[in-house]
Design a protein around this motif. Structure first.
Motif, mmCIF file in Angstrom:
data_model
loop_
_atom_site.group_PDB
_atom_site.id
_atom_site.type_symbol
_atom_site.label_atom_id
_atom_site.label_comp_id
_atom_site.label_asym_id
_atom_site.label_seq_id
_atom_site.Cartn_x
_atom_site.Cartn_y
_atom_site.Cartn_z
ATOM 1 N N ASP A 141 4.464 13.820 -2.639
ATOM 2 C CA ASP A 141 4.569 15.221 -2.617
ATOM 3 C C ASP A 141 3.927 15.891 -1.320
ATOM 4 N N LYS A 142 2.674 15.414 -1.086
ATOM 5 C CA LYS A 142 1.886 16.320 0.025
ATOM 6 C C LYS A 142 2.353 15.600 1.525
ATOM 7 N N SER A 143 2.841 14.574 1.540
ATOM 8 C CA SER A 143 3.470 14.037 2.904
ATOM 9 C C SER A 143 4.970 13.721 2.916
ATOM 10 N N PRO A 144 5.984 14.409 2.572
ATOM 11 C CA PRO A 144 7.285 14.063 2.495
ATOM 12 C C PRO A 144 7.763 13.573 3.665
ATOM 13 N N GLU A 145 7.517 13.907 4.909
ATOM 14 C CA GLU A 145 8.278 13.664 5.929
ATOM 15 C C GLU A 145 7.393 12.357 6.551
ATOM 16 N N PHE A 146 6.304 11.971 6.110
ATOM 17 C CA PHE A 146 5.477 10.542 6.545
ATOM 18 C C PHE A 146 6.335 9.700 5.673
ATOM 19 N N PHE A 147 6.801 9.796 4.317
ATOM 20 C CA PHE A 147 7.191 8.888 3.588
ATOM 21 C C PHE A 147 8.733 8.808 3.738
ATOM 22 N N SER A 148 9.534 9.672 4.493
ATOM 23 C CA SER A 148 10.856 9.844 4.880
ATOM 24 C C SER A 148 10.592 8.689 6.088
ATOM 25 N N ASN A 149 9.716 8.886 6.960
ATOM 26 C CA ASN A 149 9.576 8.142 7.989
ATOM 27 C C ASN A 149 9.583 6.602 7.469
ATOM 28 N N PHE A 150 8.700 6.558 6.599
ATOM 29 C CA PHE A 150 8.408 5.057 6.223
ATOM 30 C C PHE A 150 9.763 4.485 5.656
ATOM 31 N N CYS A 151 10.440 5.308 4.904
ATOM 32 C CA CYS A 151 11.815 4.679 4.270
ATOM 33 C C CYS A 151 12.783 4.250 5.398
ATOM 34 N N LEU B 293 0.997 -1.156 0.149
ATOM 35 C CA LEU B 293 0.013 -0.089 -0.048
ATOM 36 C C LEU B 293 0.920 0.844 0.199
ATOM 37 N N LEU B 294 1.605 1.179 1.112
ATOM 38 C CA LEU B 294 2.400 2.638 1.172
ATOM 39 C C LEU B 294 3.495 2.872 0.057
ATOM 40 N N SER B 295 3.797 1.863 -0.833
ATOM 41 C CA SER B 295 4.777 1.921 -1.974
ATOM 42 C C SER B 295 4.222 2.257 -3.190
ATOM 43 N N SER B 296 2.784 2.504 -3.031
ATOM 44 C CA SER B 296 2.186 2.693 -4.318
ATOM 45 C C SER B 296 1.263 3.924 -3.847
ATOM 46 N N CYS B 297 1.654 4.735 -3.285
ATOM 47 C CA CYS B 297 1.034 6.087 -3.057
ATOM 48 C C CYS B 297 1.556 7.469 -3.961
#
Length: 205
Positions: free
Chosen positions: A144-154, A135-139
């Motif tokens: 670009d709306k939640s860069p900090e969120f996806f940085s944490n995901f990484c 799910l999170l790899s296909s958003c």
């Protein structure tokens, strides 16, 4: 009789003997207490280990149900493909209906599922961990709306990959290599110079 001999000497010897016997008895009692305490501790540890194993074997975690496919009720025919490929809409729908739009809650579920899978060897936890990564790899539009969120995901995903056993990709359960395909999808999405710079710095490691 002199103080150093005779009756006085015998009394002193008797006193010394009595003191030595008392010390030996005390030492013997202490040793028995230590032995009993050690046995109780070992039994308590064994019982605790057994209870822990029983708890882990019977523990059934409850997870958020992630639909394989979700479309808004008023979706237009021309948008079906967009909603099917870009999971951003599904991510927002899940966070809105379950966590009052708190998007970071899903990262907590990702970590909880991974721990239960890795430590508890729970198959349902593995499936939840897998579905969340997919799910999170296909958003696409959410990046670009939640860069900090996806940085944490990484960061979380990188740490988890380091902890995965070496035979993870050989095991029949994970032989479909979902992790590799998900990472490939994710890196294709972030291969965009227009993305937030902080996110690009994180994924450029």
């Amino acid at each position: 009789l002199s103080p150093s001999g005779g009756i006085l000497s015998n009394k002193n010897n008797n006193n010394n003997n009595n003191e030595e016997e008392e010390e030996e008895e005390e030492e013997e009692i202490i040793n028995k207490i230590i032995e009993i305490t050690d046995e109780d501790d070992e039994e308590e540890i064994e019982n605790t280990d057994e209870k822990t194993e029983n708890y882990i074997s019977t523990f059934v975690p409850k997870y958020l149900k992630i639909p394989k496919r979700w479309l808004p009720e008023d979706v237009k025919p021309q948008d079906i493909t967009k909603y099917s490929l870009d999971k951003s809409y599904l991510l927002n729908h899940i966070c809105k209906t379950n966590w009052n739009n708190r998007i970071y809650s899903i990262l907590g579920e990702l970590q909880f599922a991974f721990i239960c899978f890795l430590v508890g060897e729970n198959y349902e936890s593995f499936e939840q961990w897998k579905d969340l990564i997919i799910l999170l790899s296909s958003c696409d539009s959410q990046l670009d709306k939640s860069p900090e969120f996806f940085s944490n995901f990484c960061f979380i995903l990188l740490y988890q990959i380091e902890k995965v056993p070496n035979d993870f990709f050989i095991d029949p359960i994970s032989s479909d290599n979902f992790l590799l395909s998900s990472l490939q999808t994710f890196f294709e999405l972030i291969d965009d110079p227009q993305l937030n710079e902080s996110l690009l710095q994180v994924v450029s490691f």
